[in-house]
Enzyme design. Structure first.
Site, PDB file in Angstrom:
ATOM      1  N   LYS A   4      79.053  62.129  84.846  1.00  0.00           N
ATOM      2  CA  LYS A   4      77.435  61.958  84.801  1.00  0.00           C
ATOM      3  C   LYS A   4      77.285  61.757  86.261  1.00  0.00           C
ATOM      4  O   LYS A   4      77.929  61.510  87.235  1.00  0.00           O
ATOM      5  CB  LYS A   4      77.334  60.479  84.162  1.00  0.00           C
ATOM      6  N   GLY A  16      75.688  76.821  79.800  1.00  0.00           N
ATOM      7  CA  GLY A  16      74.602  77.113  79.092  1.00  0.00           C
ATOM      8  C   GLY A  16      74.626  77.761  77.852  1.00  0.00           C
ATOM      9  O   GLY A  16      74.682  78.715  77.673  1.00  0.00           O
ATOM     10  N   GLY A  17      74.805  76.777  77.035  1.00  0.00           N
ATOM     11  CA  GLY A  17      74.638  77.057  75.503  1.00  0.00           C
ATOM     12  C   GLY A  17      76.117  77.679  74.841  1.00  0.00           C
ATOM     13  O   GLY A  17      76.234  78.028  73.750  1.00  0.00           O
ATOM     14  N   THR A  25      69.292  73.186  83.151  1.00  0.00           N
ATOM     15  CA  THR A  25      68.457  73.275  81.940  1.00  0.00           C
ATOM     16  C   THR A  25      67.291  73.899  82.486  1.00  0.00           C
ATOM     17  O   THR A  25      66.712  73.908  83.599  1.00  0.00           O
ATOM     18  CB  THR A  25      68.142  71.994  81.369  1.00  0.00           C
ATOM     19  N   CYS A  71      66.871  68.035  91.344  1.00  0.00           N
ATOM     20  CA  CYS A  71      65.968  66.742  91.681  1.00  0.00           C
ATOM     21  C   CYS A  71      64.998  66.975  92.358  1.00  0.00           C
ATOM     22  O   CYS A  71      64.728  67.650  93.478  1.00  0.00           O
ATOM     23  CB  CYS A  71      66.926  65.671  92.257  1.00  0.00           C
ATOM     24  N   ALA A 119      65.046  64.225  78.710  1.00  0.00           N
ATOM     25  CA  ALA A 119      64.584  63.930  80.059  1.00  0.00           C
ATOM     26  C   ALA A 119      65.219  62.175  80.301  1.00  0.00           C
ATOM     27  O   ALA A 119      64.323  61.227  80.372  1.00  0.00           O
ATOM     28  CB  ALA A 119      62.964  63.862  79.805  1.00  0.00           C
TER      29      ALA A 119
END
Length: 312
Positions: free
Chosen positions: A47, A246-247, A196, A133, A72
């Site tokens: 993380k 991604g997916g 994302t 960010c 979010a």
């Protein structure tokens, strides 16, 4: 001795297989350690870590979407000191598991402070730089949307980091190529992509956005075609290795990432729907590779990259 067909080597990381749980979808690994031996994995992207603890965005933070989800979370994490003293030592019991530390911040100084320290942990072999960010010193515009800012940030962390730097590219840009080129010029060792896509959902009863933050990051199978396109684009202009994501939820998705130009694969949202997804992908890869006539992933990477070079 037979060569491991799943093994791949990229800067800082000698991986027994290419499957890496993506940052933000695997915590610090503790939760998933109850399901299987984490040493099976190629690596783990932990993380995001910031200099101080962050409590994240107000709730609700997550919303389902067709073929995906919006989140979010707001980079909730316990801060650098806790990650160094508590979270990373717990992963040292897995001797064959190199860790990729995801680093985030609100200004360049934040990134530099974390990158200078976190790479000193014995099991951290690479850093993933989250440049999606908002830059508080420049009106909140994300670091990853401006080539010059991305170049400066990459250069600054490379000066202090003791491990290779993989910069995570945002798809929320008009043209990803100049940003990737600026990051390469700044000294990055590789890319991870994609982060994302920005999205929103509205509650029909309240007539307001479902997420308290209003917008969130779209992930899951819905974004895979976007990821494939952008990985292909970046791989066609740069020889730096790419950790594609991604997916991804099937073995074919993994191989599609490689055929687009990736050298390893991150698995994110699929961990929420199936905690065993990563071991399943690792187990399923050899058979599917055999069916498709793929001798090894290293050979596939070489062939794809050579083909892209010749097509330039």
């Amino acid at each position: 001795m037979m060569k491991n067909p799943l093994a791949v080597s990229i800067p800082g990381l000698t991986l027994k297989n290419p499957i890496i749980p993506a940052s933000g979808c695997f915590g610090f690994g503790e939760e998933y350690a109850n399901y299987y031996d984490l040493d099976q994995l190629g690596s783990i992207m932990i993380k995001a870590t910031t200099p101080q603890a962050r409590y994240g965005n107000p709730t609700p933070r997550v919303a389902e979407t067709p073929s995906g989800m919006l989140n979010a979370i707001g980079l909730q994490n316990p801060g650098l000191d806790v990650v160094m003293q508590e979270k990373l030592p717990k992963l040292e019991k897995y001797p064959n598991l190199p860790i990729i530390a995801n680093v985030a911040g609100a200004c360049e100084e934040d990134y530099v402070a974390v990158c200078a320290k976190i790479g000193q942990a014995p099991n951290v072999k690479a850093i993933e730089l989250n440049i999606s960010c908002p830059n508080v010193k420049h009106g909140g515009i994300a670091f990853g949307t401006d080539p010059e800012v991305a170049f400066q940030l990459t250069q600054a962390v490379k000066k202090v980091a003791s491990v290779p730097i993989y910069v995570k590219l945002s798809p929320n840009v008009t043209d990803i190529v100049p940003i990737a080129q600026a990051i390469e010029a700044g000294g990055a060792d590789g890319f991870s992509m994609i982060n994302t896509l920005l999205g929103m959902r509205i509650d029909l009863k309240t007539r307001k956005p479902i997420l308290a933050n209003q917008t969130g990051g779209l992930s899951g199978p819905a974004i895979k075609p976007v990821a494939i396109r952008l990985i292909r684009q970046v791989a066609s202009v740069s020889q730096l290795p790419i950790i594609g994501m991604g997916g991804v939820q099937t073995v074919d998705d993994v191989l599609e990432m490689f055929m687009a130009g990736a050298s390893a694969v991150g698995v994110g949202t699929a961990n929420f729907t199936d905690p065993y997804i990563c071991p399943k992908l690792i187990d399923g890869l050899p058979k599917r590779m055999e069916e498709l006539g793929i001798e090894s992933l290293e050979q596939l990477i070489k062939e794809v990259r050579e083909g892209q070079q010749n097509a330039r």
